[in-house]
Write a protein that holds these residues in place. Structure first.
Motif: not given
Length: 225
Positions: A60-64, A126-132, A152-153, A174-179
């Motif tokens: 879901t994008a931010q309102p713009y 997009s870019g992420h640090i991944v651990g698993g 970033w969109a 821009t938006s933070r992401e945690v998946e």
């Protein structure tokens, strides 16, 4: 006859070496042999692998707005956006692993803006640090991972590259992401795998992602037990 015996002994030793045999005690001759030779998970090589990935991310994008309309105005549709494109991942570890990933592409589904001016195209990165953690049994792998980072969109009313004469108006966000993700892999050969990763955002119920990966592994089966 002696010559045949010598040849046979040499053949056995070469075959043993090819299977990745190594001594397991102080008594010479007590060896452990693996089927994959130098690809064996027993080789002293740090588990490292690279994944080339196709991603499909719905969020879901931010309102713009692209024309100065008030953001309090109800948009004509919703803010759903979908992006797809290439991603590169580098990961390292055995049972537990960590790494980095990054990718980008175009928005195939554009979120509607507030106001009369709607976007004509959109870009995404997009870019992420991944651990698993993952386990590999025979040639099948299962695991779970957590990815944290951001996206970033950019959205614009027209594509200035395709039409240099257009008067481009754009908005970026821009938006933070945690998946939280689950993954499944199959090793076609001990150092090459195909996999599917399904992710769900912990910050937005409408945010989910699908990754289709092909991995190239320095150590066979990532040395997993």
């Amino acid at each position: 006859m002696k010559a045949l015996v010598i040849v046979a002994l040499l053949a056995v030793s070469v075959r043993a070496y090819a299977k990745g045999c190594h001594e397991t005690s102080q008594v010479v001759g007590y060896e452990h042999c693996t089927w994959f030779g130098t690809w064996s998970r027993d080789t002293p090589v740090f588990p490292l692998w690279f994944e080339l990935t196709y991603y499909r991310h719905a969020f879901t994008a931010q309102p713009y707005t692209l024309d100065g309309a008030a953001l309090s105005t109800t948009p004509g549709d919703d803010l759903t956006a979908i992006s797809g494109g290439p991603m590169f991942r580098i990961l390292a570890g055995r049972l537990l692993y960590a790494g980095l990933e990054g990718g980008g592409g175009w928005l195939s589904t554009l979120p509607h803006s507030y106001g009369a001016t709607q976007p004509g195209w959109g870009g995404y990165m997009s870019g992420h640090i991944v651990g698993g953690a993952h386990v590999v049994l025979w040639r099948f792998g299962l695991g779970a991972e957590l990815a944290a980072g951001g996206r970033w969109a950019v959205l614009a009313n027209c594509n200035a590259k395709a039409d240099p004469m257009c008067m481009q108006v754009q908005s970026s966000q821009t938006s933070r992401e945690v998946e939280l993700r689950a993954r499944a892999d199959i090793f076609i050969v001990p150092q090459w795998s195909l996999g599917v990763v399904v992710g769900k955002s912990l910050l937005d119920d409408n945010d989910h992602e699908l990754l289709i990966t092909t991995g190239f592994h320095v150590r066979a089966l990532d040395g997993a037990p």
